[in-house]
Design a protein around this motif. Structure first.
Motif, PDB file in Angstrom:
ATOM      1  N   ASP A   5      -1.338  -1.777   5.970  1.00 51.78           N
ATOM      2  CA  ASP A   5      -2.804  -2.148   6.322  1.00 51.78           C
ATOM      3  C   ASP A   5      -3.111  -1.036   7.300  1.00 51.78           C
ATOM      4  N   LEU A   6      -2.233   0.321   7.398  1.00 44.85           N
ATOM      5  CA  LEU A   6      -2.717   1.254   8.568  1.00 44.85           C
ATOM      6  C   LEU A   6      -4.132   1.496   8.589  1.00 44.85           C
ATOM      7  N   ARG A   7      -4.877   1.440   7.635  1.00 45.02           N
ATOM      8  CA  ARG A   7      -6.363   1.487   7.760  1.00 45.02           C
ATOM      9  C   ARG A   7      -6.783   0.306   7.175  1.00 45.02           C
ATOM     10  N   PRO A   8      -7.570  -0.750   7.683  1.00 45.32           N
ATOM     11  CA  PRO A   8      -8.025  -1.931   7.323  1.00 45.32           C
ATOM     12  C   PRO A   8      -8.272  -1.927   5.884  1.00 45.32           C
ATOM     13  N   GLY A   9      -7.821  -2.823   4.896  1.00 43.21           N
ATOM     14  CA  GLY A   9      -8.359  -3.137   3.464  1.00 43.21           C
ATOM     15  C   GLY A   9      -7.341  -2.136   2.523  1.00 43.21           C
ATOM     16  N   ASP A  10      -6.235  -1.311   3.123  1.00 40.86           N
ATOM     17  CA  ASP A  10      -5.455  -0.578   2.350  1.00 40.86           C
ATOM     18  C   ASP A  10      -4.753  -1.398   1.266  1.00 40.86           C
TER      19      ASP A  10
ATOM     20  N   ASP B  27       0.805  -1.337  -0.022  1.00 36.64           N
ATOM     21  CA  ASP B  27      -0.081   0.207   0.060  1.00 36.64           C
ATOM     22  C   ASP B  27       0.804   1.288   0.005  1.00 36.64           C
ATOM     23  N   TYR B  28       2.231   1.207  -0.025  1.00 41.00           N
ATOM     24  CA  TYR B  28       3.056   2.527  -0.101  1.00 41.00           C
ATOM     25  C   TYR B  28       3.971   2.239  -1.285  1.00 41.00           C
ATOM     26  N   CYS B  29       5.134   1.639  -0.857  1.00 40.64           N
ATOM     27  CA  CYS B  29       6.300   1.550  -1.776  1.00 40.64           C
ATOM     28  C   CYS B  29       5.967   0.822  -3.162  1.00 40.64           C
TER      29      CYS B  29
END
Ligand code: VGL
Ligand code: ZN
Length: 195
Positions: A169-174, A141-143
């Motif tokens: 998954d900082l927020r679930p589902g990211d 979800d980032y790099c």
């Protein structure tokens, strides 16, 4: 399926801090390491180029919570947490590209990274005639997401290694949303058995 004259493998941020026990440890993040070791072996056998990125922050950066960002300190240059995980078997001719050195920028994308000579990732890809990237690693979800979206935007074909990515998954589902975003932008997905 892999064409060493056009294809490169991009192994993203397999560093201690993104693995269990690290300061930004992804639950089972180390699960992707043996899989990426096998992808590296395949690319190496075919003499196709392999890049390994690393998150490589100064101790003070806007990327960290203490200075306005969202993250705890991680992958600080020269620390144990910034080292590649000991289970990662990088080939001797791997090109390591570093990102996140500018204290003013998050720099999630490998397209903001430089090789040891200071050459931009995109320039290095161009010099090697690379047209398609196979991308796996941390974090989905980032790099991985930023790199894949930038690559597509720059006109590269992108294949995401579905069995070798892991999300913060900082927020679930990211992570799942990032996968759908990459797919919608034109990335295709494979697993080791497809190659
Ligand atoms: C990353 C969170 C913070 C990444 C870097 O490389 O995916 N994620 N810094
Ligand atoms: Zn970072």
């Amino acid at each position: 399926m892999i064409d060493p004259t056009f294809d490169a493998l991009v192994v993203v941020d397999l560093q201690n801090d993104f693995c269990p026990g690290g300061s930004l440890g992804i639950a089972d993040g180390d699960r992707v390491i043996p899989v990426l070791n096998r992808y590296m072996q395949r690319f190496r056998e075919l003499k196709a180029p392999i890049y390994a990125s690393r998150d490589w922050h100064p101790p003070v950066t806007k990327h960290f919570q203490a200075h306005g960002g969202v993250w705890p300190p991680h992958c600080v240059q020269g620390t144990k947490g910034a080292e590649f995980h000991p289970a990662v078997t990088l080939p001797s001719d791997v090109v390591i590209v570093s990102k996140g050195m500018d204290p003013e920028q998050d720099a999630y994308s490998c397209f903001q990274a430089q090789d040891p000579d200071g050459m931009d990732f995109a320039v290095s890809l161009g010099e090697h005639g690379i047209q398609r990237l196979f991308v796996g690693g941390l974090a989905t979800d980032y790099c991985v997401r930023s790199t894949v979206l930038d690559a597509l935007h720059e006109g590269f074909q992108v294949v995401v290694l579905e069995d070798a990515i892991g999300a913060v998954d900082l927020r679930p589902g990211d992570g799942d949303r990032a996968i759908e975003e990459m797919r919608a932008a034109g990335a295709t997905f494979v697993t080791l058995t497809d190659l």
